[in-house]
Scaffold this motif. Structure first.
Motif, PDB file in Angstrom:
ATOM      1  N   LEU A 184       8.081  10.906 -18.029  1.00 33.27           N
ATOM      2  CA  LEU A 184       7.212  10.765 -16.961  1.00 33.27           C
ATOM      3  C   LEU A 184       5.865  10.413 -17.828  1.00 33.27           C
ATOM      4  CD1 LEU A 184       7.433  14.070 -15.096  1.00 33.27           C
ATOM      5  CD2 LEU A 184       7.838  11.572 -14.392  1.00 33.27           C
ATOM      6  N   GLU A 185       5.136   9.840 -17.131  1.00 32.32           N
ATOM      7  CA  GLU A 185       3.767   9.322 -17.618  1.00 32.32           C
ATOM      8  C   GLU A 185       2.918  10.373 -18.208  1.00 32.32           C
ATOM      9  OE1 GLU A 185       1.630   5.985 -16.054  1.00 32.32           O
ATOM     10  OE2 GLU A 185       1.797   7.117 -14.681  1.00 32.32           O
ATOM     11  N   ALA A 186       2.095  10.428 -19.168  1.00 27.39           N
ATOM     12  CA  ALA A 186       1.225  11.169 -19.736  1.00 27.39           C
ATOM     13  C   ALA A 186       0.024  11.385 -18.890  1.00 27.39           C
ATOM     14  CB  ALA A 186       0.848  10.710 -21.141  1.00 27.39           C
ATOM     15  N   ARG A 187      -0.265  10.426 -18.072  1.00 31.15           N
ATOM     16  CA  ARG A 187      -1.420  10.801 -17.260  1.00 31.15           C
ATOM     17  C   ARG A 187      -1.368  11.740 -16.277  1.00 31.15           C
ATOM     18  NH1 ARG A 187      -2.629   4.990 -14.008  1.00 31.15           N
ATOM     19  NH2 ARG A 187      -1.022   5.416 -12.244  1.00 31.15           N
ATOM     20  N   SER A 188      -2.117  12.456 -15.888  1.00 39.84           N
ATOM     21  CA  SER A 188      -1.885  13.611 -15.155  1.00 39.84           C
ATOM     22  C   SER A 188      -2.005  12.882 -13.482  1.00 39.84           C
ATOM     23  CB  SER A 188      -2.806  14.477 -15.055  1.00 39.84           C
ATOM     24  OG  SER A 188      -4.432  14.329 -14.970  1.00 39.84           O
TER      25      SER A 188
ATOM     26  N   PRO B 265      -3.557  11.926  -7.157  1.00 38.94           N
ATOM     27  CA  PRO B 265      -3.417  10.897  -5.598  1.00 38.94           C
ATOM     28  C   PRO B 265      -4.464  10.005  -5.379  1.00 38.94           C
ATOM     29  CG  PRO B 265      -3.883  13.145  -5.172  1.00 38.94           C
ATOM     30  CD  PRO B 265      -3.995  13.110  -6.647  1.00 38.94           C
ATOM     31  N   HIS B 266      -3.708   8.795  -5.295  1.00 41.01           N
ATOM     32  CA  HIS B 266      -4.600   7.519  -4.965  1.00 41.01           C
ATOM     33  C   HIS B 266      -3.680   6.468  -4.361  1.00 41.01           C
ATOM     34  CE1 HIS B 266      -3.331   6.372  -9.070  1.00 41.01           C
ATOM     35  NE2 HIS B 266      -3.279   4.916  -8.717  1.00 41.01           N
ATOM     36  N   VAL B 267      -4.546   5.785  -3.417  1.00 39.22           N
ATOM     37  CA  VAL B 267      -3.853   4.481  -2.802  1.00 39.22           C
ATOM     38  C   VAL B 267      -4.570   3.456  -3.651  1.00 39.22           C
ATOM     39  CG1 VAL B 267      -3.497   3.094  -0.898  1.00 39.22           C
ATOM     40  CG2 VAL B 267      -2.789   5.839  -0.950  1.00 39.22           C
ATOM     41  N   THR B 268      -4.094   2.501  -4.369  1.00 39.35           N
ATOM     42  CA  THR B 268      -4.555   1.482  -4.873  1.00 39.35           C
ATOM     43  C   THR B 268      -4.919   0.197  -3.740  1.00 39.35           C
ATOM     44  OG1 THR B 268      -3.552   1.486  -7.135  1.00 39.35           O
ATOM     45  CG2 THR B 268      -4.500  -0.284  -6.738  1.00 39.35           C
ATOM     46  N   LEU B 269      -6.357   0.004  -3.819  1.00 38.93           N
ATOM     47  CA  LEU B 269      -6.725  -0.918  -2.758  1.00 38.93           C
ATOM     48  C   LEU B 269      -7.021  -2.557  -3.400  1.00 38.93           C
ATOM     49  CD1 LEU B 269      -9.118   1.333  -0.588  1.00 38.93           C
ATOM     50  CD2 LEU B 269      -6.721   0.412  -0.230  1.00 38.93           C
ATOM     51  N   ALA B 270      -7.428  -2.472  -4.608  1.00 37.32           N
ATOM     52  CA  ALA B 270      -7.850  -3.810  -5.243  1.00 37.32           C
ATOM     53  C   ALA B 270      -7.514  -3.320  -6.795  1.00 37.32           C
ATOM     54  CB  ALA B 270      -8.998  -4.126  -5.021  1.00 37.32           C
ATOM     55  N   ARG B 271      -7.025  -4.413  -7.479  1.00 33.94           N
ATOM     56  CA  ARG B 271      -6.823  -4.345  -8.913  1.00 33.94           C
ATOM     57  C   ARG B 271      -7.977  -5.440  -9.493  1.00 33.94           C
ATOM     58  NH1 ARG B 271      -2.575  -1.490  -9.947  1.00 33.94           N
ATOM     59  NH2 ARG B 271      -1.038  -1.254  -8.340  1.00 33.94           N
ATOM     60  N   ASN B 272      -8.128  -5.155 -10.966  1.00 40.22           N
ATOM     61  CA  ASN B 272      -8.968  -6.110 -11.734  1.00 40.22           C
ATOM     62  C   ASN B 272     -10.248  -6.261 -10.833  1.00 40.22           C
ATOM     63  OD1 ASN B 272      -6.926  -6.522 -13.602  1.00 40.22           O
ATOM     64  ND2 ASN B 272      -5.826  -8.015 -12.429  1.00 40.22           N
TER      65      ASN B 272
ATOM     66  N   LEU C 259       0.676  -1.209   0.115  1.00 40.08           N
ATOM     67  CA  LEU C 259      -0.169   0.018  -0.058  1.00 40.08           C
ATOM     68  C   LEU C 259       0.880   1.330   0.075  1.00 40.08           C
ATOM     69  CD1 LEU C 259      -2.908  -1.125   2.676  1.00 40.08           C
ATOM     70  CD2 LEU C 259      -2.955  -0.612   0.168  1.00 40.08           C
ATOM     71  N   HIS C 260       0.542   2.183  -0.957  1.00 45.26           N
ATOM     72  CA  HIS C 260       1.416   3.288  -1.084  1.00 45.26           C
ATOM     73  C   HIS C 260       0.840   4.342  -2.014  1.00 45.26           C
ATOM     74  CE1 HIS C 260       1.934   1.359  -4.740  1.00 45.26           C
ATOM     75  NE2 HIS C 260       2.212   2.500  -5.432  1.00 45.26           N
ATOM     76  N   LEU C 261       1.425   5.646  -1.937  1.00 47.52           N
ATOM     77  CA  LEU C 261       0.781   6.538  -2.907  1.00 47.52           C
ATOM     78  C   LEU C 261       1.846   7.004  -4.126  1.00 47.52           C
ATOM     79  CD1 LEU C 261      -1.701   9.387  -2.102  1.00 47.52           C
ATOM     80  CD2 LEU C 261       0.094   9.780  -3.799  1.00 47.52           C
ATOM     81  N   THR C 262       1.610   6.537  -5.318  1.00 44.91           N
ATOM     82  CA  THR C 262       2.673   6.900  -6.253  1.00 44.91           C
ATOM     83  C   THR C 262       2.658   8.253  -6.587  1.00 44.91           C
ATOM     84  OG1 THR C 262       2.469   4.802  -7.189  1.00 44.91           O
ATOM     85  CG2 THR C 262       3.439   6.381  -8.458  1.00 44.91           C
ATOM     86  N   LEU C 263       3.787   8.860  -6.558  1.00 45.12           N
ATOM     87  CA  LEU C 263       4.132  10.327  -7.103  1.00 45.12           C
ATOM     88  C   LEU C 263       4.664  10.496  -8.560  1.00 45.12           C
ATOM     89  CD1 LEU C 263       5.794  11.999  -3.941  1.00 45.12           C
ATOM     90  CD2 LEU C 263       3.295  11.770  -4.427  1.00 45.12           C
TER      91      LEU C 263
HETATM   92  P1  2AM Z   1      -1.637   2.319  -9.763  1.00 47.11           P
HETATM   93  O1  2AM Z   1      -1.517   1.680  -8.541  1.00 47.11           O
HETATM   94  O2  2AM Z   1      -2.442   3.329 -10.137  1.00 47.11           O
HETATM   95  O3  2AM Z   1      -1.709   1.039 -10.848  1.00 47.11           O
HETATM   96  C1  2AM Z   1       3.915   0.771  -9.055  1.00 47.11           C
HETATM   97  O4  2AM Z   1       3.345   0.104 -10.391  1.00 47.11           O
HETATM   98  C2  2AM Z   1       3.205   2.098  -8.904  1.00 47.11           C
HETATM   99  O5  2AM Z   1       3.316   2.911  -9.933  1.00 47.11           O
HETATM  100  C3  2AM Z   1       1.540   1.887  -8.834  1.00 47.11           C
HETATM  101  O6  2AM Z   1       0.993   2.797  -7.778  1.00 47.11           O
HETATM  102  C4  2AM Z   1       1.134   2.251 -10.074  1.00 47.11           C
HETATM  103  O7  2AM Z   1      -0.328   3.016 -10.005  1.00 47.11           O
HETATM  104  C5  2AM Z   1       1.999   3.290 -10.769  1.00 47.11           C
HETATM  105  N1  2AM Z   1       1.935   3.139 -12.075  1.00 47.11           N
HETATM  106  C6  2AM Z   1       1.672   4.298 -12.833  1.00 47.11           C
HETATM  107  N2  2AM Z   1       1.798   4.083 -14.057  1.00 47.11           N
HETATM  108  C7  2AM Z   1       2.350   2.937 -14.203  1.00 47.11           C
HETATM  109  C8  2AM Z   1       2.365   2.215 -15.332  1.00 47.11           C
HETATM  110  N3  2AM Z   1       2.264   2.475 -16.481  1.00 47.11           N
HETATM  111  N4  2AM Z   1       2.778   0.694 -15.088  1.00 47.11           N
HETATM  112  C9  2AM Z   1       2.767   0.260 -13.765  1.00 47.11           C
HETATM  113  N5  2AM Z   1       2.530   1.280 -12.835  1.00 47.11           N
HETATM  114  C10 2AM Z   1       2.151   2.159 -13.043  1.00 47.11           C
END
Ligand code: 2AM
Length: 170
Positions: A113-117, A120-127, A38-42
């Motif tokens: 850097l990623e294009a997406r703006s 701030p979010h902490v991912t709790l579940a995927r898929n 659990l973390h918040l990506t910058l």
């Molecule tokens: P997410 O939780 O919204 O998927 C490690 O993978 C962290 O980097 C995650 O918090 C993830 O966000 C973020 N992240 C952002 N862009 C990513 C990408 N293109 N591929 C994998 N992780 C990405």
């Protein structure tokens, strides 16, 4: 190696959050994030050559290290990528400044850097299987953010494994 900068949580808080939000997140299906993840990506940097780590550590040293509190008050679900996440109601000035300096420093040093703006979010579940409405979290979680980290992500069969390679107290 795959690297990202993130706001990090101590392990007790990670554990507490995983348990506290289980009842919100389990009904959505999908895979819940392990407590230790659990973390918040910058800033997500993608693949970075090991020789660039020192540049990233220096960049971390030069960032503003002011502490702040995030008021995490809702759970959202997203379609792309499919996930449920915990989000703060408002972005404090200190976080905006930290992310601004981080992104500017990364660009100056030639990182992609990623294009997406920045959201701030902490991912709790995927898929997740059932997209939820935005759910208010009650009681609201006040997160006194105390640690910035540079983290390495390694793929593993049970999901990614994260290792902190640099950390800074806020
Ligand atoms: P997410 O939780 O919204 O998927 C490690 O993978 C962290 O980097 C995650 O918090 C993830 O966000 C973020 N992240 C952002 N862009 C990513 C990408 N293109 N591929 C994998 N992780 C990405």
């Amino acid at each position: 190696m795959r690297l990202f900068f993130a706001l990090w949580l101590d392990s007790d808080t990670q554990q507490l959050w995983r348990e506290s939000f289980a009842s919100y997140v389990k009904p959505l299906g999908g895979h819940r994030t392990l407590a230790a993840n659990l973390h918040l990506t910058l800033a997500f940097l993608g693949k970075v050559p090991g020789t660039r780590i020192n540049t990233l550590l220096r960049l971390g040293d030069d960032l503003p290290h002011d502490p702040f509190t995030l008021r995490m008050d809702r759970i959202e679900s997203w379609k792309k990528p499919s996930l449920a996440c915990l989000r703060p109601a408002a972005v404090p000035e200190e976080l905006t400044r930290l992310v601004g300096c981080l992104h500017a420093g990364l660009e100056r040093e030639g990182f992609n850097l990623e294009a997406r703006s920045f959201k701030p979010h902490v991912t709790l579940a995927r898929n997740i299987i059932i997209p939820a409405e935005t759910l208010p979290v009650w009681p609201v979680v006040e997160w006194p953010v105390a640690m910035l980290a540079l983290v390495r992500s390694e793929p593993a069969p049970e999901g990614s494994i994260y290792n902190v390679v640099g950390e800074w107290s806020l």
